[in-house]
Design an enzyme around this catalytic site. Structure first.
Site, PDB file in Angstrom:
ATOM      1  CG  PHE A   1     -10.348  18.469 -27.875  1.00  0.00           C
ATOM      2  CD1 PHE A   1     -10.472  19.456 -27.288  1.00  0.00           C
ATOM      3  CD2 PHE A   1     -12.343  18.519 -28.343  1.00  0.00           C
ATOM      4  CE1 PHE A   1     -11.095  20.555 -26.821  1.00  0.00           C
ATOM      5  CE2 PHE A   1     -12.584  19.408 -28.175  1.00  0.00           C
ATOM      6  CZ  PHE A   1     -12.437  20.361 -27.426  1.00  0.00           C
TER       7      PHE A   1
ATOM      8  CG  ASP B   1      -8.236  17.953 -33.427  1.00  0.00           C
ATOM      9  OD1 ASP B   1      -7.314  19.459 -33.785  1.00  0.00           O
ATOM     10  OD2 ASP B   1      -8.985  18.197 -33.384  1.00  0.00           O
TER      11      ASP B   1
ATOM     12  CE1 TYR C   1     -13.012  27.492 -30.376  1.00  0.00           C
ATOM     13  CE2 TYR C   1     -13.544  26.833 -32.540  1.00  0.00           C
ATOM     14  CZ  TYR C   1     -13.276  26.343 -31.392  1.00  0.00           C
ATOM     15  OH  TYR C   1     -13.715  25.024 -31.162  1.00  0.00           O
ATOM     16  CE  LYS C   2     -10.122  25.168 -29.128  1.00  0.00           C
ATOM     17  NZ  LYS C   2      -9.679  24.173 -29.287  1.00  0.00           N
TER      18      LYS C   2
ATOM     19  NE  ARG D   1      -6.900  24.671 -21.318  1.00  0.00           N
ATOM     20  CZ  ARG D   1      -7.577  24.453 -22.201  1.00  0.00           C
ATOM     21  NH1 ARG D   1      -6.946  24.180 -23.140  1.00  0.00           N
ATOM     22  NH2 ARG D   1      -8.524  25.164 -22.718  1.00  0.00           N
TER      23      ARG D   1
HETATM   24  C1  PLP Z   1     -11.146  23.576 -29.843  1.00  0.00           C
HETATM   25  C2  PLP Z   1     -10.945  21.849 -30.341  1.00  0.00           C
HETATM   26  C3  PLP Z   1     -11.855  21.237 -30.796  1.00  0.00           C
HETATM   27  C4  PLP Z   1     -13.003  22.022 -30.899  1.00  0.00           C
HETATM   28  O1  PLP Z   1     -14.210  21.682 -32.019  1.00  0.00           O
HETATM   29  P1  PLP Z   1     -15.544  22.386 -32.961  1.00  0.00           P
HETATM   30  O2  PLP Z   1     -16.072  21.484 -33.073  1.00  0.00           O
HETATM   31  O3  PLP Z   1     -14.959  23.177 -32.873  1.00  0.00           O
HETATM   32  O4  PLP Z   1     -15.967  22.384 -31.266  1.00  0.00           O
HETATM   33  C5  PLP Z   1     -11.525  19.526 -31.779  1.00  0.00           C
HETATM   34  N1  PLP Z   1     -10.223  19.981 -31.159  1.00  0.00           N
HETATM   35  C6  PLP Z   1      -9.461  19.727 -30.736  1.00  0.00           C
HETATM   36  C7  PLP Z   1      -7.621  19.087 -30.523  1.00  0.00           C
HETATM   37  C8  PLP Z   1      -9.476  20.811 -29.932  1.00  0.00           C
HETATM   38  O5  PLP Z   1      -9.301  21.657 -29.371  1.00  0.00           O
END
Ligand code: PLP
Length: 423
Positions: free
Chosen positions: A133, A210, A235-236, A384
């Site tokens: 990511f 992660d 939040y997901k 997706r």
């Molecule tokens: C959604 C997501 C993030 C988001 O990071 P934020 O600091 O909350 O913006 C980070 N890593 C992965 C793999 C994600 O899916």
């Protein structure tokens, strides 16, 4: 759960029979639903609002803040640890005292990565993959630049995910930290956490997972996998709302060895003595920084409880059934229209969403949203689709794919204005 019906058929009655046998179906009413015409398949970007969370937030705002004012800090001060224990218990397989709900994923990743480098003075290499990511890659790139370390990017196929061979080749006695995503945000490829963690440990490095795209959809077992560290967002699939705090995990034995780099007053022992020098609390609380978002933290607690009530195993079974069904329908209807499946076909190697590839993916996803089927587009040519076990039905999958088929075969996506994608 979804026993009874087993033989796939592309007829809608098959979806209806699967829904009739679905023991998780009643959970749909535990979420706020304003527009029943919308098929929401984007819970891996922003999960929907649980009814109980709406009430709890109203109570925190109206009573605890509105009436209780500053006196409510007595019940708020321990929330990051309490909510962390709920996340550990229900969602990520962590015994108490190892998970903290705080800050954002990005900030927590930074805190943990720096603390690992400090604890491993003889080692100066960080390993991640080139399809991780973006925020993960940027934070690690920044940490490596600031600390004069090398960032080794292994190559991942954007559909297949992390290659064990590529990882093995990148590990040596200089490796301090390896950081990987449990589920790939784009393809949904699921990494074998225990196996890759063992591999990383064989060179003496620490492993940071992660779990953003896994938590709430896939049972994550951090203690059992021997993971050292983890970060995840809420939040997901945890449905805690936009900007709700993230969480971090630090294995208990490691906690005394790691000191995070942001020395704030919320991790200070005897905080209100306002002492002259930083002297952190022992344990997971040492990873706190400053004042945390209380409204967001209670939403994390509620989100974890709701998923815990349904149970991660039933959630995972239904999620695999939904995504497998989606792939079967896509093979039947969409592959002849120029689509390809861009997620692993083996359900045990896939997270909670399915990714489809098509040359006109961006236009098609915009057209779908206009037709009340909410999916999302990811570069370069991917759509997706995330059917969530607690809020989506098999009929949702049928209706959504039927709409994709209709829009694509009629080419009615042409001329739809393109809007920039959001996170
Ligand atoms: C959604 C997501 C993030 C988001 O990071 P934020 O600091 O909350 O913006 C980070 N890593 C992965 C793999 C994600 O899916």
């Amino acid at each position: 759960m979804v026993g009874a019906v087993t033989t796939f058929s592309a007829n809608r009655s098959y979806a209806e029979a699967m829904d009739a046998a679905d023991e998780l179906a009643p959970f749909r009413d535990r979420f706020v639903r304003n527009d029943r015409d919308v098929i929401y398949l984007d819970g891996n970007s922003l999960g929907p609002l649980p009814v109980r969370t709406q009430a709890r937030i109203a109570d925190v705002v109206d009573q605890e803040w509105g009436v209780g004012l500053v006196g409510s800090w007595d019940k708020w001060i321990g929330l990051p640890m309490e909510a962390g224990d709920r996340v550990g218990e229900h969602l990520v397989g962590a015994a108490a005292g190892q998970v903290l709900v705080c800050d954002s994923v990005t900030i927590n990743l930074y805190k943990l990565a720096v603390s690992v480098l400090d604890a491993q003075p003889g080692r100066d290499v960080i390993v991640t993959d080139d399809d991780n990511f973006p925020t993960d890659r940027y934070v690690l790139e920044g940490v490596a630049a600031q600390r004069n370390c090398e960032l080794r990017l292994i190559h991942s196929d954007i559909d297949e995910g992390i290659s064990e061979q590529a990882l093995a080749a990148a590990l040596d006695a200089r490796t301090a930290l390896v950081s990987l995503s449990h589920v790939s945000y784009r393809s949904s490829a699921l990494a074998d956490m225990p196996r890759l963690t063992d591999l990383v440990h064989s060179c003496g490095a620490l492993m940071l997972w992660d779990v953003c795209h896994a938590v709430g959809a896939v049972p994550v077992e951090l203690d059992a996998a021997g993971a050292d560290l983890a970060v995840g967002c809420t939040y997901k699939y945890v449905n805690a709302g936009p900007g709700a705090p993230a969480f971090l995990y630090v294995r208990e034995e490691l906690q005394p060895r790691l000191r995070q780099p942001i020395w704030g007053w919320f991790s200070q022992r005897d905080q209100f003595a306002m002492g002259p020098r930083y002297d952190p609390e022992p344990g997971i609380a040492s990873f706190l920084t400053g004042t945390q978002n209380i409204v967001g933290t209670v939403a994390v607690e509620e989100g974890a409880r709701l998923l815990g009530e349904a149970g991660l195993q039933p959630i995972r079974s239904k999620s695999m059934a939904l995504t497998s069904y989606l792939i079967e329908l896509a093979d039947e209807w969409l592959v002849p229209l120029g689509f390809a499946i861009a997620s692993p076909r083996d359900a045990t190697r896939r997270g909670g969403h399915v990714t489809l590839r098509h040359d006109e993916a961006q236009l098609i996803s915009q057209a779908l949203i206009r037709e009340n089927v909410v999916v999302d587009y990811r570069v370069p040519d991917r759509i997706r689709i995330a059917p969530a076990a607690l809020t989506n039905s098999f009929a949702d999958v049928w209706d959504a794919l039927d709409k994709v088929r209709e829009i694509t075969s009629a080419k009615s996506y042409a001329g739809v204005p393109v809007e920039p994608p959001v996170s």
